[in-house]
Design a protein around this motif. Sequence first.
Motif, PDB file in Angstrom:
ATOM      1  N   THR A   1      -6.227   2.202   4.074  1.00  0.00           N
ATOM      2  CA  THR A   1      -5.602   2.430   2.765  1.00  0.00           C
ATOM      3  C   THR A   1      -4.281   3.195   2.776  1.00  0.00           C
ATOM      4  OG1 THR A   1      -6.934   4.423   2.476  1.00  0.00           O
ATOM      5  CG2 THR A   1      -7.814   2.398   1.519  1.00  0.00           C
ATOM      6  N   GLU A   2      -4.084   4.090   3.759  1.00  0.00           N
ATOM      7  CA  GLU A   2      -2.893   4.941   3.727  1.00  0.00           C
ATOM      8  C   GLU A   2      -1.599   4.173   3.975  1.00  0.00           C
ATOM      9  OE1 GLU A   2      -2.212   9.011   3.841  1.00  0.00           O
ATOM     10  OE2 GLU A   2      -3.152   7.969   2.186  1.00  0.00           O
ATOM     11  N   GLU A   3      -0.550   4.609   3.279  1.00  0.00           N
ATOM     12  CA  GLU A   3       0.775   4.009   3.481  1.00  0.00           C
ATOM     13  C   GLU A   3       1.474   4.751   4.623  1.00  0.00           C
ATOM     14  OE1 GLU A   3       1.822   1.402   1.824  1.00  0.00           O
ATOM     15  OE2 GLU A   3       0.223   1.362   0.339  1.00  0.00           O
ATOM     16  N   SER A   4       2.384   4.063   5.302  1.00  0.00           N
ATOM     17  CA  SER A   4       3.174   4.731   6.342  1.00  0.00           C
ATOM     18  C   SER A   4       4.304   5.503   5.673  1.00  0.00           C
ATOM     19  CB  SER A   4       3.780   3.717   7.300  1.00  0.00           C
ATOM     20  OG  SER A   4       2.777   2.870   7.783  1.00  0.00           O
TER      21      SER A   4
ATOM     22  N   GLN B   1       3.605  13.778   4.816  1.00  0.00           N
ATOM     23  CA  GLN B   1       3.179  12.521   4.196  1.00  0.00           C
ATOM     24  C   GLN B   1       2.859  12.727   2.717  1.00  0.00           C
ATOM     25  OE1 GLN B   1       0.281  11.162   7.165  1.00  0.00           O
ATOM     26  NE2 GLN B   1       1.513   9.328   7.246  1.00  0.00           N
TER      27      GLN B   1
ATOM     28  N   TYR C   1       4.240  10.685  -0.576  1.00  0.00           N
ATOM     29  CA  TYR C   1       3.414  10.198  -1.690  1.00  0.00           C
ATOM     30  C   TYR C   1       3.919  10.743  -3.025  1.00  0.00           C
ATOM     31  CZ  TYR C   1      -0.229   7.559   0.634  1.00  0.00           C
ATOM     32  OH  TYR C   1      -0.906   6.580   1.299  1.00  0.00           O
TER      33      TYR C   1
ATOM     34  N   ARG D   1       7.111   8.895  -4.034  1.00  0.00           N
ATOM     35  CA  ARG D   1       6.842   7.521  -4.501  1.00  0.00           C
ATOM     36  C   ARG D   1       6.019   7.518  -5.783  1.00  0.00           C
ATOM     37  NH1 ARG D   1       5.462   6.254   1.006  1.00  0.00           N
ATOM     38  NH2 ARG D   1       3.319   6.213   0.311  1.00  0.00           N
TER      39      ARG D   1
ATOM     40  N   GLU E   1       3.001   8.307  -6.220  1.00  0.00           N
ATOM     41  CA  GLU E   1       1.660   7.756  -6.000  1.00  0.00           C
ATOM     42  C   GLU E   1       0.619   8.861  -5.969  1.00  0.00           C
ATOM     43  OE1 GLU E   1       1.920   5.391  -2.460  1.00  0.00           O
ATOM     44  OE2 GLU E   1       3.213   3.926  -3.413  1.00  0.00           O
TER      45      GLU E   1
END
Lengths: 142, 86
Positions: free
Chosen positions: A134-137, B33, B37, B40, B42
């Motif tokens: 599921t995780e985005e890069s 990270q 997120y 973006r 998200e």
Amino acid sequence: MELKTSKSNRRIGVILNFICITSIVLLFELIKLKRNPTLLIYELIPLVILVIGYIIYFGKTGLWKFTHKSLNDLDERELQLSNKSLRFSYIIFTIFTLGLFLIYSVIELNINMVLVVSLLYLAHILPSYFISWTEESVSNED
Amino acid sequence: MKARKIYNRIAILRKEKALTRKDLAGKIGVNFQTVGYLEREEYNPSLDLAFRISEVFKLPVDLIFSTEPLKPLSELIIEKYKSKLD
């Protein structure tokens, strides 16, 4: 945890890893049925792929370490992600294991060490499967 | 309960300050990270994290975060000048 590889590549890793575990268990059952221990050598093929896949997709990426980290070392989003992955793992693992035991009892197969070790590994790797899937890069800069 | 989307200006403010995601992450105490997120949109930050971000950029929280799509900063400046001229 640094997910530099693409999502599709990571998903291939998850599928490959799961196929390897399944193959190890199925091959062992087949060898037991044939009663030919020399066939055990074939178990090495999925085992080697499993180890290499584990190192590439779960070891080097830090995914395994991430899912076994203390909660105090995670930030708020990581905590949320960890909770989600553990919830997913609990649901999948219980259904999968109980379903498997049901099949074993119906076809009157004995639970063996290979199955138990595979399930133990699966229980630990499932949260990493979820995150990898599921995780985005995210890169450091752009 | 499904949370509503929170819009933000983190990406543009970070670039303005010439910070990498890792730099900003270090300042606000999260993984880089998580910054990705946030940029973006998200992931909605907690109130604590939102305040930490506003402290880094030295701006009020409502200028960085909004429940409605944010206008570009240049547009806001033009509007401000126009109102002054009028």
